[in-house]
Scaffold this motif. Structure first.
Motif, PDB file in Angstrom:
ATOM      1  N   ALA A  36       0.842  -1.197   0.000  1.00 40.49           N
ATOM      2  CA  ALA A  36       0.000   0.000   0.000  1.00 40.49           C
ATOM      3  C   ALA A  36       0.880   1.252   0.000  1.00 40.49           C
ATOM      4  CB  ALA A  36      -0.945  -0.001   1.195  1.00 40.49           C
ATOM      5  N   LEU A  37       1.920   1.253   0.819  1.00 37.02           N
ATOM      6  CA  LEU A  37       2.841   2.395   0.859  1.00 37.02           C
ATOM      7  C   LEU A  37       3.535   2.579  -0.486  1.00 37.02           C
ATOM      8  CD1 LEU A  37       4.365   1.853   4.399  1.00 37.02           C
ATOM      9  CD2 LEU A  37       2.911   3.763   3.688  1.00 37.02           C
ATOM     10  N   GLN A  38       3.930   1.482  -1.103  1.00 36.50           N
ATOM     11  CA  GLN A  38       4.590   1.555  -2.402  1.00 36.50           C
ATOM     12  C   GLN A  38       3.640   2.125  -3.459  1.00 36.50           C
ATOM     13  OE1 GLN A  38       6.305  -2.103  -3.807  1.00 36.50           O
ATOM     14  NE2 GLN A  38       6.825  -1.251  -5.795  1.00 36.50           N
ATOM     15  N   LEU A  39       2.405   1.632  -3.497  1.00 39.91           N
ATOM     16  CA  LEU A  39       1.432   2.132  -4.464  1.00 39.91           C
ATOM     17  C   LEU A  39       1.160   3.618  -4.253  1.00 39.91           C
ATOM     18  CD1 LEU A  39      -1.126  -0.820  -4.571  1.00 39.91           C
ATOM     19  CD2 LEU A  39       0.364  -0.046  -6.432  1.00 39.91           C
ATOM     20  N   ALA A  40       1.005   4.031  -3.003  1.00 41.28           N
ATOM     21  CA  ALA A  40       0.768   5.445  -2.713  1.00 41.28           C
ATOM     22  C   ALA A  40       1.952   6.289  -3.184  1.00 41.28           C
ATOM     23  CB  ALA A  40       0.518   5.642  -1.224  1.00 41.28           C
ATOM     24  N   GLY A  41       3.151   5.802  -2.947  1.00 46.14           N
ATOM     25  CA  GLY A  41       4.341   6.519  -3.389  1.00 46.14           C
ATOM     26  C   GLY A  41       4.445   6.607  -4.898  1.00 46.14           C
ATOM     27  N   GLU A  42       4.076   5.544  -5.584  1.00 40.49           N
ATOM     28  CA  GLU A  42       4.132   5.536  -7.045  1.00 40.49           C
ATOM     29  C   GLU A  42       3.135   6.523  -7.646  1.00 40.49           C
ATOM     30  OE1 GLU A  42       3.489   1.468  -8.100  1.00 40.49           O
ATOM     31  OE2 GLU A  42       5.518   0.865  -7.510  1.00 40.49           O
ATOM     32  N   ARG A  43       1.990   6.674  -7.010  1.00 37.37           N
ATOM     33  CA  ARG A  43       0.992   7.618  -7.515  1.00 37.37           C
ATOM     34  C   ARG A  43       1.458   9.048  -7.329  1.00 37.37           C
ATOM     35  NH1 ARG A  43      -4.814   5.054  -5.967  1.00 37.37           N
ATOM     36  NH2 ARG A  43      -5.511   7.174  -6.337  1.00 37.37           N
ATOM     37  N   GLY A  44       2.269   9.294  -6.309  1.00 42.22           N
ATOM     38  CA  GLY A  44       2.902  10.588  -6.144  1.00 42.22           C
ATOM     39  C   GLY A  44       2.035  11.719  -5.643  1.00 42.22           C
ATOM     40  N   ASN A  45       0.735  11.569  -5.663  1.00 45.23           N
ATOM     41  CA  ASN A  45      -0.130  12.672  -5.238  1.00 45.23           C
ATOM     42  C   ASN A  45      -0.903  12.325  -3.965  1.00 45.23           C
ATOM     43  OD1 ASN A  45      -1.772  10.740  -6.385  1.00 45.23           O
ATOM     44  ND2 ASN A  45      -3.070  12.180  -7.477  1.00 45.23           N
ATOM     45  N   ILE A  46      -0.442  11.321  -3.237  1.00 46.77           N
ATOM     46  CA  ILE A  46      -1.097  10.893  -1.999  1.00 46.77           C
ATOM     47  C   ILE A  46      -0.191  11.240  -0.823  1.00 46.77           C
ATOM     48  CG2 ILE A  46      -1.973   8.923  -0.683  1.00 46.77           C
ATOM     49  CD1 ILE A  46      -2.636   7.567  -3.327  1.00 46.77           C
ATOM     50  N   ASN A  47      -0.716  12.033   0.096  1.00 44.12           N
ATOM     51  CA  ASN A  47       0.030  12.375   1.303  1.00 44.12           C
ATOM     52  C   ASN A  47       0.077  11.172   2.230  1.00 44.12           C
ATOM     53  OD1 ASN A  47       0.342  15.190   0.640  1.00 44.12           O
ATOM     54  ND2 ASN A  47      -1.826  15.412   1.100  1.00 44.12           N
ATOM     55  N   LEU A  48       1.226  10.941   2.832  1.00 44.78           N
ATOM     56  CA  LEU A  48       1.378   9.873   3.812  1.00 44.78           C
ATOM     57  C   LEU A  48       1.404  10.495   5.204  1.00 44.78           C
ATOM     58  CD1 LEU A  48       4.123   7.710   2.078  1.00 44.78           C
ATOM     59  CD2 LEU A  48       1.651   7.377   2.044  1.00 44.78           C
ATOM     60  N   MET A  49       0.520  10.021   6.066  1.00 48.66           N
ATOM     61  CA  MET A  49       0.416  10.555   7.425  1.00 48.66           C
ATOM     62  C   MET A  49       0.482   9.404   8.415  1.00 48.66           C
ATOM     63  SD  MET A  49      -0.016  13.824   6.927  1.00 48.66           S
ATOM     64  CE  MET A  49      -0.628  14.403   8.482  1.00 48.66           C
ATOM     65  N   GLU A  50       1.171   9.646   9.533  1.00 50.58           N
ATOM     66  CA  GLU A  50       1.226   8.656  10.604  1.00 50.58           C
ATOM     67  C   GLU A  50       0.149   8.991  11.623  1.00 50.58           C
ATOM     68  OE1 GLU A  50       4.813   6.494  12.800  1.00 50.58           O
ATOM     69  OE2 GLU A  50       4.688   8.623  13.241  1.00 50.58           O
ATOM     70  N   ALA A  51      -0.704   8.018  11.912  1.00 46.64           N
ATOM     71  CA  ALA A  51      -1.792   8.213  12.871  1.00 46.64           C
ATOM     72  C   ALA A  51      -1.414   7.539  14.181  1.00 46.64           C
ATOM     73  CB  ALA A  51      -3.071   7.607  12.323  1.00 46.64           C
TER      74      ALA A  51
END
Length: 58
Positions: A36-51
């Motif tokens: 999931a992290l890899q896919l989000a990174g590949e899309r490039g327009n998804i912010n990653l947040m730690e909850a």
């Protein structure tokens, strides 16, 4: 909002529009989380947040 390792991975894989991926602190880093992290990174327009992890008190 999509919740859960498998549903989140599948939504990202299928190109469901997303703006932010929240990842729980101290989560078990299994294959689905990494993918999931890899896919989000590949899309490039998804912010990653730690909850924060939910409190076990109460």
């Amino acid at each position: 909002m999509v919740v859960g390792r498998n549903p989140v991975f599948e939504a990202l894989r299928d190109g469901v529009p997303a703006t932010t991926l929240y990842v729980q602190q101290y989560i078990d880093n299994d294959e689905r989380v990494r993918e999931a992290l890899q896919l989000a990174g590949e899309r490039g327009n998804i912010n990653l947040m730690e909850a924060p992890a939910p409190s076990s008190t109460g």
